[in-house]
Design an enzyme around this catalytic site. Structure first.
Site, PDB file in Angstrom:
ATOM      1  N   HIS A  11      12.289  -5.895  -2.058  1.00 50.30           N
ATOM      2  CA  HIS A  11      11.537  -6.732  -1.175  1.00 50.30           C
ATOM      3  C   HIS A  11      11.945  -8.104  -1.503  1.00 50.30           C
ATOM      4  O   HIS A  11      11.497  -8.988  -2.243  1.00 50.30           O
ATOM      5  CB  HIS A  11       9.898  -6.587  -1.690  1.00 50.30           C
ATOM      6  CG  HIS A  11       9.018  -7.261  -0.774  1.00 50.30           C
ATOM      7  ND1 HIS A  11       7.828  -6.395  -0.314  1.00 50.30           N
ATOM      8  CD2 HIS A  11       8.938  -8.134  -0.023  1.00 50.30           C
ATOM      9  CE1 HIS A  11       7.064  -7.126   0.763  1.00 50.30           C
ATOM     10  NE2 HIS A  11       7.841  -8.097   0.799  1.00 50.30           N
ATOM     11  N   HIS A  45       3.638  -5.005  -2.317  1.00 46.40           N
ATOM     12  CA  HIS A  45       2.977  -5.800  -3.001  1.00 46.40           C
ATOM     13  C   HIS A  45       1.474  -5.723  -3.249  1.00 46.40           C
ATOM     14  O   HIS A  45       0.842  -6.390  -2.728  1.00 46.40           O
ATOM     15  CB  HIS A  45       3.269  -7.371  -2.469  1.00 46.40           C
ATOM     16  CG  HIS A  45       3.120  -7.384  -1.150  1.00 46.40           C
ATOM     17  ND1 HIS A  45       2.160  -6.923  -0.298  1.00 46.40           N
ATOM     18  CD2 HIS A  45       4.033  -8.181  -0.251  1.00 46.40           C
ATOM     19  CE1 HIS A  45       2.306  -7.380   1.034  1.00 46.40           C
ATOM     20  NE2 HIS A  45       3.550  -7.977   1.060  1.00 46.40           N
ATOM     21  N   ASP A  85       9.062  -9.816  -3.752  1.00 47.89           N
ATOM     22  CA  ASP A  85       8.717 -10.426  -2.586  1.00 47.89           C
ATOM     23  C   ASP A  85       8.952 -12.099  -2.707  1.00 47.89           C
ATOM     24  O   ASP A  85       8.379 -12.916  -2.548  1.00 47.89           O
ATOM     25  CB  ASP A  85       7.089 -10.470  -2.395  1.00 47.89           C
ATOM     26  CG  ASP A  85       6.595 -10.775  -1.243  1.00 47.89           C
ATOM     27  OD1 ASP A  85       7.394 -11.037  -0.233  1.00 47.89           O
ATOM     28  OD2 ASP A  85       5.162 -11.039  -0.758  1.00 47.89           O
TER      29      ASP A  85
END
Lengths: 430, 311
Positions: free
Chosen positions: A65, A237, A310
């Site tokens: 990610h 997430h 992320d």
């Protein structure tokens, strides 16, 4: 030339290995692994040596990610700088989310990402294709084309797929390709205008809250749809304690549901927002201590499968503004390892368990041929000193952007070498 | 009396002594506005910039008058005439203003935390004149000053704050200051307008207005922001007014000497009936008068005022 990595504690979760081994690398591949003192390789001829005494030798980390901003927002990050940041954090493989400009909803954009990744990227770059065209949530993107171009999953990350019917069809359609759907779980009408977790802190700061139920409701919706349609769901997430419980329930029912957590969601609570530092603004937002407790339980019992950063670079123009106007997201690649090790130190996870969530488990979920030190596989390796203390300084980040709330934090655990196909792409050794 | 720090960003975190210090200074400054020549030389040669990036009449005027009565040079910048509308960002605006060496920046802004953001980019003192739904500290000071003129002791007083608490910076600044001073607070309004977990600040929540105002000493009525009221929070203004508006009938249930304050501007007939506004309980104009004194006091204290200030 051959390379010997000697004296290190080798942890290769895929093969159940944890011990002192010497590791031989040849022609970019793992050649062999032998217990210290029981070398199977001849040490004759010329070869390079890395002495990993006191260090951990593990498969290179995989981050499923990241946002590398190319094409479209190259002033924040390029594939080239993003990969340098990844290498500095011990990552040898990253998967790019599709919210670029243009959006990665067509074959040509996916191909561009792979081309630039191969030319400029010092680590392996993967592309995740959009679930819907333009991330608009109206019509499915050409998933078959995207798969053919190399997409490893589909996601509208940054935005959720709000339309229930469309999400149902996305699960059904993606079954043909056997690729997971990665959902950014957020019911938008519950979070509209919000910029932090809804809590006493948002009340005191006068900031519009984003209740954790906005995440829970969508996680449950997707689980409910999936139970009917089949397909696979990967919850991106995860930040809410209730959502962790929902994923645990889905797994107990045998559904193909997995999830990830970002380090900031287990290291910081919404208390960090006091003072209005915009580097505490991300989506999903930093939650409460109660949520962190549930996340730790989820990491401990493997309800939470993987750790993903992320990584969301933003330049100062998008961050040095009023909290309400600031962009969501922080960079994460260069702090992920030490923040994860904080939980190992705390006893939440064992070290091999933490490494599993950074290597073999993501490889398993996304069908990647990496994340292991098996002989014959690519020699993608990270070597880190688990005891080395250092202070995070954003100015030293390889990432083009410096938006991190961890600036100044004293952490433990430093990447010493990152190798991709046997080649050193990052080194911290003097 | 010394204010710790160079800014007034909010009442949260101020000590009892600091709050009383501001009120005492304001009481002394109030007299200046009653003189024929309403000016003292205290801040002569000092520069104050009022940066009002959200509409305001009374607060901006009050700050301007306060600065002028202290002989400071006061410059007003409003949202529509500033470079903000040309796309200049707030930090850049402030750095440019900073380059002209002002002593105080007064900021009104629609985003919570905006004064905290600019405080990192300027050496000037900052007075928060209202930031989003966060704080409006000078309003709390003038409210407290007005109450104190009628009730002497603030500690132990019972206050009802009525209206849209969730979106009110006036409510927050008053709650923080009043709790520090040991006052008893009841919040009144529909549950849709109560902020999450507010009970943690040691306040009571009551939905029945008549019950809530029965034994309070002060009723603080908040303005319903008709211009930005979310349709999901209210059924209709009519029902809001029926449930939470203050009219003579409801006022009969309250104590004989109850005080009514309101930060203005009032939506007449919604929060307050015209009759209540004209009643002796209602202190709105006293609040406006005291606003000037409070702002003079803060400017003086921030710039390290000396004892001859009142000469």
């Amino acid at each position: 030339m051959k390379l010997l990595i000697k004296n290190g504690r080798v942890i290769d979760p895929a093969n159940g290995i944890d011990g002192l081994y010497n590791l031989w690398v040849e022609k970019g591949k793992i050649k062999s692994l032998s217990k210290k003192g029981e070398d199977v390789e001849s040490s004759e001829g010329s070869f390079k040596t890395i002495d990993a005494e006191g260090m951990i030798v593990a498969p290179g980390f995989i981050d499923m990610h990241v946002h590398f901003r190319e094409p479209g927002f190259e002033y924040k990050e390029t594939i080239e700088t993003g990969c340098q940041s990844a290498a500095a954090g011990g990552f040898t493989c990253v998967a790019m989310m599709p919210n670029t400009n243009p959006v990665n909803d067509t074959r040509s954009v996916t191909e561009l990402m792979y081309t630039v990744g191969k030319e400029k990227g010092i680590v392996n770059v993967l592309a995740i294709g959009a679930i819907t065209q333009g991330l608009k949530g109206e019509q499915l993107s050409e998933m078959g084309e995207l798969r053919d171009a190399g997409a490893v999953a589909f996601s509208d990350d940054g935005r959720p797929v709000m339309n229930n019917e469309l999400m149902r069809r996305a699960f059904e359609y993606s079954k043909m390709f056997n690729l997971p759907l990665v959902q950014h779980s957020e019911i938008l009408d519950l979070t509209a205008g919000g910029c932090m977790n809804e809590s006493l802190v948002s009340t005191e700061l006068g900031l519009k809250g984003m209740p954790s139920e906005a995440e829970d409701i969508m996680v449950y919706r997707d689980i409910a749809l999936l139970e009917r349609t089949g397909g696979t769901l990967h919850v991106a997430h995860i930040s809410s304690g209730e959502s962790v419980k929902l994923v645990r329930m889905a797994k107990a029912r045998g559904l193909p549901v997995t999830c990830e957590v970002a380090p900031h969601h287990f290291c910081l609570t919404d208390e960090a927002v006091r003072g209005y530092d915009t580097n505490t603004k991300m989506s999903p937002p930093l939650r409460s201590a109660r949520d962190i407790d549930e996340i730790k339980k989820g990491l401990s019992d493997d309800t939470i499968d993987i750790i993903a950063t992320d990584h969301a670079p933003h330049d100062t123009l998008d961050k040095q503004v009023e909290y309400h106007h600031a962009c969501f997201g922080i960079v994460g690649l260069e702090t992920a390892l030490p923040l994860t090790l904080e939980l190992v130190e705390e006893g939440v996870m064992t070290l091999p368990q933490a490494i599993t969530k950074l290597t073999s488990r993501p490889a398993e979920i996304f069908n990647l041929d990496w994340g292991t030190l098996s002989p014959g596989k690519d020699a993608d390796i990270v070597i880190f000193d688990p005891e080395k203390e250092w202070t995070v300084e954003v100015k030293n980040f390889k990432s083009k952007s410096k938006n991190s709330p961890f600036d100044g934090r004293v952490v433990k655990g430093q990447v010493m070498y990152t190798l991709v196909r046997g080649k050193t792409v990052f080194s911290n050794a003097n | 009396m010394n204010l710790q720090g160079k800014n007034i960003l909010g009442t949260q975190g101020l000590s009892k002594d600091q709050i009383y210090g501001v009120l005492e200074a304001a009481e002394s400054f109030k007299e200046i506005s009653t003189r024929k020549i309403k000016k003292v030389p205290t801040l002569r040669g000092r520069t104050i910039i009022n940066l009002f990036l959200e509409p305001s009449t009374r607060t901006r005027t009050s700050f301007e008058i306060a600065g002028k009565r202290l002989s400071a040079d006061v410059i007003n910048i409003s949202g529509s005439s500033s470079s903000i509308v040309k796309g200049e960002n707030l930090i850049d605006t402030v750095r440019n203003l900073e380059a002209m060496k002002p002593d105080i920046l007064v900021l009104r802004h629609s985003c919570s935390g905006a004064p905290h953001l600019i405080s990192k980019w300027t050496n000037s003192s900052i007075i928060n004149a209202g930031d989003g739904t966060h704080e409006h500290p000078t309003q709390a000071f003038l409210d407290l000053m007005t109450i104190k003129e009628h009730k002497q002791e603030l500690e132990g007083l019972k206050v009802a704050i009525v209206g849209d608490i969730a979106h009110s910076r006036v409510a927050r600044s008053n709650i923080y200051a009043m709790k520090t001073l040991g006052m008893d607070i009841t919040l009144v309004g529909p549950p849709t307008m109560m902020p999450v977990d507010i009970e943690a600040l040691d306040v009571k929540i009551v939905y029945d207005m008549e019950q809530a105002i029965r034994d309070v000493d002060v009723i603080l009525m908040l303005r319903i922001q008709m211009e930005r009221q979310n349709k999901l929070l209210l059924t209709s203004l009519r029902e809001y007014s029926t449930l939470f508006g203050l009219n003579l009938e409801k006022l009969k249930k309250a104590k004989k000497d109850v005080l009514i304050i309101h930060p203005g501007p009032v939506n007449q007939g919604v929060e307050l009936s015209p009759e209540v506004m004209e009643s002796p309980h209602c202190l709105i104009l006293d609040q406006v008068t005291n606003g000037v004194a409070v702002r003079m006091a803060l400017m003086y204290l921030l710039l390290g005022g000396e004892d001859e200030a009142l000469n």
